[in-house]
Structures are given as C-alpha cells and as structure tokens.
Design an enzyme around this catalytic site. Structure first.
Site, PDB file in Angstrom:
ATOM      1  CG  ASP A   1      -5.540  -0.561   3.042  1.00  0.00           C
ATOM      2  OD1 ASP A   1      -6.215  -0.679   2.385  1.00  0.00           O
ATOM      3  OD2 ASP A   1      -5.108  -1.205   4.808  1.00  0.00           O
TER       4      ASP A   1
ATOM      5  CD  GLN B   1      -1.764  -7.604   5.751  1.00  0.00           C
ATOM      6  OE1 GLN B   1      -1.500  -7.308   4.554  1.00  0.00           O
ATOM      7  NE2 GLN B   1      -3.067  -8.079   6.416  1.00  0.00           N
TER       8      GLN B   1
ATOM      9  CE  LYS C   1      -3.271  -7.206   0.996  1.00  0.00           C
ATOM     10  NZ  LYS C   1      -3.350  -6.454   2.669  1.00  0.00           N
TER      11      LYS C   1
END
Lengths: 287, 287
Positions: B122, B99, B55
C-alpha cells in the site's frame, strides 16, 4: 506605492535560539547528560571544512559536545558505514551528521540510509522524510525548520496563505512544502520546468526562492506586500555573496525579506543545534 | 464554447492492467514463484469486508495467491503486530495489506510501522512515503499511482502543467503531490483552510478533487479545458454513489473527467495487484 520592507534578521534570531539552547544544555548536564553530536567529514573539500568548523564552534559555544571524525578522501564506503554504525550504537552520542557532498565513489543514499533515524539530526533519512510528510515529524531538515522559525519570530502566520516554493530539492523545497502543508498553508511547488514562472510566483503571499541562481527574482516576480524568503547562497562575478533574490530591486515592494548573508543561513546551524539538544532530551525521557 | 468532455474509463484500463499482470504471474510461476498477498482484516466492518473480498477476487483472477487473515474485533494490538511479523518473516509472502480503518483501541501508526517496507503493498510505511518524496520510490500508494496511470493512458503529460490537488490526506493528496512533483508538474496542494478555493482551482490544467464532499466541485471551480480527476466516493441522499465533482455540471467545460464509479476506484485495486506482482518479481531478482 512604496512599502517599508522589513529585513528578517536571521543572525539575531539564531543568537536567541542558541542562548535558549545553552540553558537547556545546562539543565541536561545537571542530570548527567551532555548532548553530543558526531560530525563525519570525508575528504578535504575546502567549503565542507568551513561548514564543519562552523558547526563545531557553534556547538561548543552552547555546551554541546562534538566528535570530529575526519576521514581521508579515498575512504571506502564500507568504512564510512562502519563509522556511522559505531555512533548508532553509542548511547552517549545523540546526533550524527555526515557532511555532504561525499566523494563520488561513495553512494550518498546508502550512507544516509545507515544513520539511525533517531540520531538523524539533519532529518534526511527516508523514514524521517516520510514521517514529516505524514505530519508526524520525528526530525526536521534544518533549513526548512529555520525558515518556519523565522516566520514565527516575525508573527507571520502561514495558515491559509498562498505559499510558493521555487525549487524541489530534498534538502529545502520538498521538506519545506511538507512543513507548510502541515501548517495549513496553500502550497505550490514550482521549479525549472514550470511554465510562466512569474505568473506563479506573483500569486504568492509568501515566496521562497531556493534555486541557486544569483539575483534571479526581481520585483517582477513578486506581489506587492509579499514575504520573500531567500534560500540561495551564490557569488557575484566580483566574488560577493548574494541570494536568489535581487534584494535591491524588491526593496519597497516586498513587505518582508530575508537578507543574504544573515537571513536563512544562520538559522540552519541553530536548528542543527536545536535538533541535537532535542534528541538528547528524548534520550533522557526514554530512560 | 462547448467542449466534448472525454470520460476516462478506469474500468477498461484496470482490466487491461490486470490482463498484463496475469501474463507476468504466469511467467513467475514458471520459475517457481507464486505472487502472494496476505490481507489482514480486524473486526467485521461491513464496508471493509466488501473491500477485502474485492481484493481477494481480483487477485484470484490474476493468479495471485491470497491469504485471508480475519481477526476478531477485540484482537489485541500485539496480536495484530505478531500476525504482521509472521508474514514479514515468511519468504513466500510478497505483500502485506492491513485493511483500514482498524478498531479504535489499535494504534494504526504502530501497525503500519510494523510492516516490512519491502512488503508494504500500500506504500503507506513512513520509509516508503519518504522515498517517494525523495524521488526514489520503492512502493507507491495505490490510488495516486492509479491516477498517474490513467493520465498516461489518455496521453496527458503532466510535465510543466499546473496541477491543483484539493485534499491533503496521507493516502491520496500528499503522495499524489510527490508523484506529480517527481513528474515535473507545478503542484499546488489546497485544502479546507485554503482562502478563495475557486480562484486556486480555476488555474488548474489538471484538477484533482479528494475531499469527500458530494458534488462540491461544479463548473465554477474549473478552467475550460481542464482535466478533472474525481477521487471522491460519496453517497447522495437517495443512496446513489457520486464523486466530489458535480459531473453533470462540468460536462462541456472539462476536457477530461473521471467518472464515479468507474474512474479512479477500479485503478486502486489494479495498482495493489501490480505492486504485489512487482514485489514478487523483485524477490526473484534478489535471489
């Protein structure tokens, strides 16, 4: 083959639910808590007035305290928002309901966003909708919840069943799909754009009609032995109430059917009361 | 009949998306805004480290600024929450990603709830999930969004199509169902409890496999000419990457297929970047 179609009696179950709630309310009052629901009505739409009156009456019978906030049709959006904030901040109020539809100059989304999710008895705030879809519900929309309770009452287990929901509204189709997925049904959401709707609905072990078209679903739409849940409330040309299902036509082919009136409708009000009492119970638990 | 199965190239589309994002980022920098993504990694799970590194790399290539917050595995939940709050309150940070999975002593839900929904790149905060399900999305989960972009790139219109999604996770199955309903597909969500899964998946014009079982979906599960989207990332006994679909077996029967690797996977990272840039653009619009 001719099946005996069992009629799912929402009036009886609703009465039973309310009777149980009455006991819960008595228990809460003993510890000094009176479940309280604030109902905000903006304008003087006749149908809305009837709905609101029914809610007040149902609450009173159970012992739930209601606050009646009727605001003029030309109320400013910011005044409605201020009214909601007043009840958000009032620890003695457990539930807030804003009767829809609102006058056109008011943005319904901005109104719903204002309600404290913990007092959102209708389960329509985005946060509550999200938690429902993530299978961690905090408040449930009343009509879908009423449907789940009706199925449970008639010992219909949705687990692994093919459920087809026709209609994708935020009030019924979408949240009901979430509840059904959470209960491990195989869930299909169909709607006005669906190709060959009959072939889709005929697979359903449980068919939910929520489209708002009088008597649209006749026996050609259902599988023999299906459970048919009719969420529609329409009027015939003669002014009689009827559902989205052609009840006469499906009798003898469906195994279960909710009538209109007297099926899903009464469950909606009962679930509103249940949510209010649950919020009051949580307020005690959190003290 | 033998069909030529077209392979849907997620790597190429992902590269194209990122190239376009690079231009958007240049434009933002001209008005003094550098899109910034804070990535919080707790612990030292090897797979998570690889994902996080990918990422950061993807962001750097596009010109997105990233902040690398690696916290020790024994971090307290309240410290992770404080870290998120720091970036919630930092106007120069547009996106926050935590994460997953987190160490077991930390409650993932409490962590997700802490992220400002407006910085939730997200799309996993309940409010964002709710807005997605109410067809008023504000942030989209990356994998489902990547699937929609892939379909669009190959001119596959989902409107009115029968879409079957196998898997009901919060990351893929549920939000993808919402996106598909919003796009007027007829959507079925199936899962491990579904009876006779093959008969359900064989109706699909578009089949999405998201169950995490290596090569489970062979040609017996698909209709001739179906579009097959493979979300699985599994390893064979020999350690090779493979999807939930038995790719060799469905070749010649499916009309389209996403490969693993190189299909849905690369799209997920590209969509994360896109969401970050969009949040930065919104921050400019709102000044």
């Amino acid at each position: 083959m001719f099946l005996m179609t069992e009629i799912m009696n929402g009036r009886d179950l609703s009465a039973k639910v309310k009777m149980n709630l009455k006991k819960s309310v008595e228990g809460l009052k003993k510890v000094g808590v009176t479940p309280t629901l604030a109902v905000i009505l903006v304008g003087d739409d006749e149908a809305s007035k009837v709905y609101v009156r029914n809610k007040h009456r149902a609450a009173q019978k159970i012992g739930i305290n209601t606050i009646d906030e009727t605001m003029p049709a030309d109320s400013k959006q910011e005044d409605v928002i201020k009214m909601i904030e007043k009840y958000n901040n009032d620890p003695d109020v457990h539930g807030i309901l804003v009767q829809m539809p609102l006058p056109k100059h008011i943005d319904e989304k901005a109104i719903i966003d204002t309600i404290d999710p913990k007092k959102d008895v209708d389960g329509s705030h985005p946060e509550n909708m999200g938690r429902l879809f993530m299978n961690e519900p905090q408040a449930l929309p009343c009509t879908p919840r009423g449907i789940m309770e009706l199925l449970k009452e008639y010992d219909i287990d949705v687990r692994g069943q093919e459920v087809v929901i026709v209609g994708r509204s935020n009030l019924v189709g979408r949240p009901l799909a979430a509840l059904m997925i959470n209960s491990s049904a195989t869930v299909t959401v169909a709607h006005s754009v669906t190709h060959d709707l009959q072939s889709v609905t005929k697979k359903a072990d449980i068919l939910v009609a929520a489209v708002g078209k009088a008597k649209m679903f006749n026996k050609d739409y259902i599988k023999e032995g299906a459970v048919v849940i009719d969420v529609g409330i329409n009027r015939t040309a003669e002014g009689k109430l009827c559902g989205d299902v052609d009840a006469k036509d499906v009798m003898g082919k469906a195994a279960f059917l909710t009538p209109v009136p007297g099926g899903v409708g009464p469950m909606t009000v009962a679930m509103l009361m249940k949510q209010t009492v649950e919020f009051a119970e949580r307020s005690v638990a959190n003290v």
